[in-house]
Design an enzyme around this catalytic site. Structure first.
Site, PDB file in Angstrom:
ATOM      1  N   ASP A 108      48.551  44.112  38.850  1.00  0.00           N
ATOM      2  CA  ASP A 108      48.754  42.944  39.692  1.00  0.00           C
ATOM      3  C   ASP A 108      48.458  41.726  38.829  1.00  0.00           C
ATOM      4  O   ASP A 108      47.823  41.812  37.786  1.00  0.00           O
ATOM      5  CB  ASP A 108      47.845  43.002  40.921  1.00  0.00           C
ATOM      6  CG  ASP A 108      48.365  42.155  42.073  1.00  0.00           C
ATOM      7  OD1 ASP A 108      49.211  41.266  41.835  1.00  0.00           O
ATOM      8  OD2 ASP A 108      47.926  42.370  43.218  1.00  0.00           O
ATOM      9  N   TRP A 109      48.912  40.563  39.281  1.00  0.00           N
ATOM     10  CA  TRP A 109      48.878  39.373  38.442  1.00  0.00           C
ATOM     11  C   TRP A 109      47.439  38.983  38.094  1.00  0.00           C
ATOM     12  O   TRP A 109      46.636  38.673  38.964  1.00  0.00           O
ATOM     13  CB  TRP A 109      49.626  38.252  39.135  1.00  0.00           C
ATOM     14  CG  TRP A 109      51.068  38.172  38.714  1.00  0.00           C
ATOM     15  CD1 TRP A 109      51.733  37.057  38.301  1.00  0.00           C
ATOM     16  CD2 TRP A 109      52.017  39.235  38.635  1.00  0.00           C
ATOM     17  NE1 TRP A 109      53.041  37.374  37.962  1.00  0.00           N
ATOM     18  CE2 TRP A 109      53.235  38.696  38.155  1.00  0.00           C
ATOM     19  CE3 TRP A 109      51.964  40.606  38.892  1.00  0.00           C
ATOM     20  CZ2 TRP A 109      54.371  39.464  37.939  1.00  0.00           C
ATOM     21  CZ3 TRP A 109      53.095  41.386  38.692  1.00  0.00           C
ATOM     22  CH2 TRP A 109      54.285  40.813  38.220  1.00  0.00           C
TER      23      TRP A 109
END
Length: 788
Positions: free
Chosen positions: A277-278
């Site tokens: 995930d970012w």
């Protein structure tokens, strides 16, 4: 090799070290090395192409393929021009191409789950995939089965399907298949136990770094509930998996070797790549060895350059011997194989010009080149959105046949959810912005906020659609959409009083970055309903937005109908009008339980004022002490009354179910699958073999055509230590009045088994398994049993 979870020891050590107390449920044992891709599942030809491409790459180019960079898309893998590789474009999200224009905003997965419709779900995925491809996006960041929905207060539950693992598993499999049928890679997320927004990321309190929430779980619950739908996604061939921000049993999800190497790549046979995930990558070498293949967004985050854990660090680690070249090669092969498998190397559309311009500007450009827009496709997609929005609407109450409406001459429309948007067509509200960050106070709520939202090309508001219906037969439509005005006595302005029917539209906001604080719709909704019902003996309430909602007014005798319309996307008004006037017979079913009061739910959220100011770096601990008992399984375990049970939904016609027949295709089956059976995507192939079939007859006993959703639940013997009942089959069937149909429900070895923590195998119980058939989790008139 499969390895059991190590219970108690590590968590107890951490608890002693940091001086807090919580129920120690487990830790994540090391599982190394990271399994290598084999091409199983029909990917062997693509793997050969990837291997040939790999042979041409330099060490720096290999690292580049695993590391995000700046670019026009949500995430970007840079091009390699000398090899005619144009890079990879990764785009949000699970219901629309968030960073694009001239695209559709589809119903959220919450609405999709409420349809219980395999075909519509797959078509939704295929249509979304076609739009992603039109815009030059190789990878769609969706679908979502994490969060699953452990807590009804979870802020991102609406992005996923249902807290029931079986229902979510079926629908994620259809979604992945649909998306990838269009030649676009699906990225199933967020893996795993990402069940609350509060403290999902680390924070800093008084100068002390505080770790993200740790989801602490036992082995049995992990397999039977939270890993279950990811197995379906892997079986469907999902190209990638996005690991989540939270910790799992004390170890960050994107560097947890047990969940990534052990469960995902070994046990489930996952052939694709794991992306973070970012900014969810917490280390370089440790994450790579634990199974992380791609770092997103790499050296860029929200236009701010930041150091990357991957990139040049990969080549340095290979050169100094701390990282094996074989592990890097496997990362590259896992990234490239789905690219070739979906033929993305051949005539893939360029990235849309608007997206490219947007990436390089802080303001939205006025001059841009749009990607291919196909009018016929957009019309087709709009119809699917309208149909699915109606199919995902659940009729909960219909006193004295209030609905469908006939031709009322005076219609009242009330509530701030009825109106068109007042603050634009984009609700990217993240933590801290709350409900003030979107189209609200006044404006219909057709999807939620955060990275899973979409930019609407238009929205058909409920008020707009109802006015159009009223005009068709000369009805007078009175409306007040200001809740403050309504609760201040504004209904006195109506004339005549009362309208023949009053339709009240309520909404519940939810967004990434924050959990829900109440299950009662916001904006003083209870007062709006009470004041409307006080003057209108025929009040219909429509709920949009996050779910479940509790309804303090549901038993008011003047509230004659209730509809849970969820998050239906851009055709919202048309979808609800189709239901209200009976163009579509409601067939939606609840994919969750509605309790009598919000306090009836176990909240299952970790949050407190003490934790908000803690200086204990490891204080945030979420112990999954409830095991598998979430949503209806919790209420069944307590034999507690509910307002509307899981699987419930009314219709404008009536149905009957009969003729339960059970056929066991393999008697005296082995208790566990053969260790010699191959591991294909989804796990041991024997887990997916049908061992029994349940058949029933369904009849439309009413006067009009309609669809219904027969459901099969199983009750396992005591040795399984299982919930009272678990969904294990469903099918939507459309029948004309007076007709019947026979439905067959295959039950696989996995469906019939429980996870045995000692043998580390899915195990068939030795006793009888109860079989229940009906129309909801508590409407099960047909009973039987089987033994395998």
């Amino acid at each position: 090799m499969l390895r059991p979870w190590c219970l108690l020891g590590y968590a107890a050590t951490i608890a002693a070290q940091f001086g807090f107390e919580h129920t120690q449920y487990g830790s994540s044992p090391p599982v190394y090395p990271s399994p290598q891709i084999s091409g199983a599942g029909g990917w062997d030809a693509a793997l050969e192409k990837a291997q040939a491409f790999l042979a041409e790459l330099t060490a720096e180019e290999k690292a580049q393929l695993a590391t995000g960079t700046s670019g026009p898309c949500t995430g970007n893998i840079g091009p390699i021009p000398r090899l005619n590789f144009t890079g990879l474009c990764l785009m949000d999200g699970p219901l629309a191409i968030r960073q694009a224009i001239y695209v559709s905003v589809f119903p959220a997965e919450l609405s999709t789950a409420a349809s219980w419709d395999r075909d519509l779900t797959r078509r939704r995925g295929a249509y979304m995939g076609a739009e992603f491809k039109d815009k030059g996006a190789h990878i769609a960041l969706g679908p979502v089965v994490g969060p699953l929905g452990r807590s009804p207060f979870g802020g991102r539950n609406w992005e996923g399907f249902s807290p029931d693992s079986y229902l979510s598993g079926v629908l994620v499999e259809e979604s992945v298949t649909g998306i990838q049928s269009a030649g676009v890679q699906a990225c199933t997320k967020h893996y795993i136990l990402n069940e609350q927004e509060t403290q999902r990321n680390p924070s800093v309190n008084n100068g002390t770094a505080i770790a993200a929430i740790s989801s602490n779980i036992d082995d049995k619950t992990m397999h039977e509930t939270y890993l279950w739908p990811f197995a379906n996604a892997v079986r469907a061939g999902t190209a990638s998996i996005m690991c989540s921000y939270n910790r799992v049993n004390g170890s960050y999800a994107c560097q947890n070797s047990k969940t990534l190497n052990g469960l995902l790549k070994d046990e489930l046979g996952f052939q694709g790549y794991v992306m973070s995930d970012w900014a969810g990558t917490r280390s370089g070498l440790a994450s790579i060895e634990a199974g992380l293949d791609m770092n997103m967004p790499g050296g860029i985050r929200f236009s701010n350059p930041t150091p990357s854990y991957f990139g040049a660090n990969i080549t340095t680690a290979v050169h100094n011997g701390s990282l094996s070249a074989e592990r890097v090669d496997d990362m590259v092969l896992r990234i490239l194989t789905p690219y070739f498998h979906l033929n993305q190397d051949v005539d893939f559309p360029p990235i849309d010009g608007y997206t490219q311009r947007l990436a390089n500007s802080q303001s939205y450009p006025f001059n841009y080149t749009i990607g291919p827009i196909i009018d016929a496709r957009q019309t087709q997609h709009a119809q699917l959105i309208r149909d699915l929005g109606a199919a995902g609407t659940v009729l909960l109450k219909n006193k004295n046949g209030t609905l469908p409406l006939k031709t009322p001459k005076n219609i009242g429309v009330f509530g701030n959810d009825a109106a068109d948007f007042t603050r634009g067509q984009y609700s990217l509200s993240l933590s801290g912005a709350g409900i003030a960050g979107g189209n609200y106070d006044i404006g219909t709520l057709a999807v939620g906020g955060g990275s899973g939202t979409g930019r609407f090309p238009y929205v058909v508001s409920p008020l707009e659609a109802i006015k159009a219906r009223g005009m068709a037969y000369g009805a007078d439509v009175q409306y007040i959409t200001d809740n403050v005005f309504i609760t201040a006595g504004g209904l006195s302005a109506l004339a005549p009083v009362p309208p023949e029917v009053c339709i009240v539209f309520l909404k519940s906001w939810a967004s990434e970055g924050e959990d829900r604080t109440t299950l009662i719709p916001e904006w003083n909704s209870t007062a709006v309903v009470d004041m409307t019902a006080a003057i209108c003996p025929n009040t219909v309430v429509v709920l949009h937005g996050a779910a479940p909602n509790t309804m303090p007014w549901r038993n008011n005798p003047n509230v004659t109908a209730i509809l849970a319309a969820h998050m239906p996307g851009q055709e919202s008004g048309n979808s609800i009008a189709d239901i209200l006037w009976g163009d579509v017979n409601p067939s939606g079913r609840l994919p969750y339980t509605v309790a009598n009061e919000e306090t009836d739910y176990t909240k299952n959220l970790v949050n407190s004022t003490e934790l908000a100011t803690t200086t204990d770096p490891n204080a945030w601990q979420a112990d999954f002490v409830e095991g598998n008992l979430i949503d209806y399984k919790e209420f069944d375990a307590r034999n507690a009354s509910v307002a509307f049970e899981f699987g419930f939904g009314l219709s404008y016609t009536t149905f009957n179910i009969s003729n339960l027949h059970i056929q066991v295709s393999s008697s005296n089956a082995s208790r566990i699958p053969s260790s010699a059976a191959p591991i294909q995507p989804g796990g041991n192939v024997e887990l997916w073999a049908t061992l029994a079939t349940v058949s029933i007859t369904v009849s439309n006993t009413g006067a009009i055509s309609g669809a219904t959703v027969p459901q099969i639940y199983l009750s396992y013997p005591e040795e399984a230590n299982a919930p009272v009942r678990s969904l294990r089959g469903f099918e939507k069937v459309n029948l004309s009045p007076g007709t019947s149909g026979t439905l067959n429900f295959p039950l696989t070895r996995r469906d019939l088994s429980y996870w045995d923590t000692t043998s580390q195998q899915w195990t068939l119980p030795t006793g009888e398994i109860g079989v229940h058939a009906g129309f909801s989790s508590r409407d099960l008139p047909l009973q039987g049993s089987l033994s395998v």
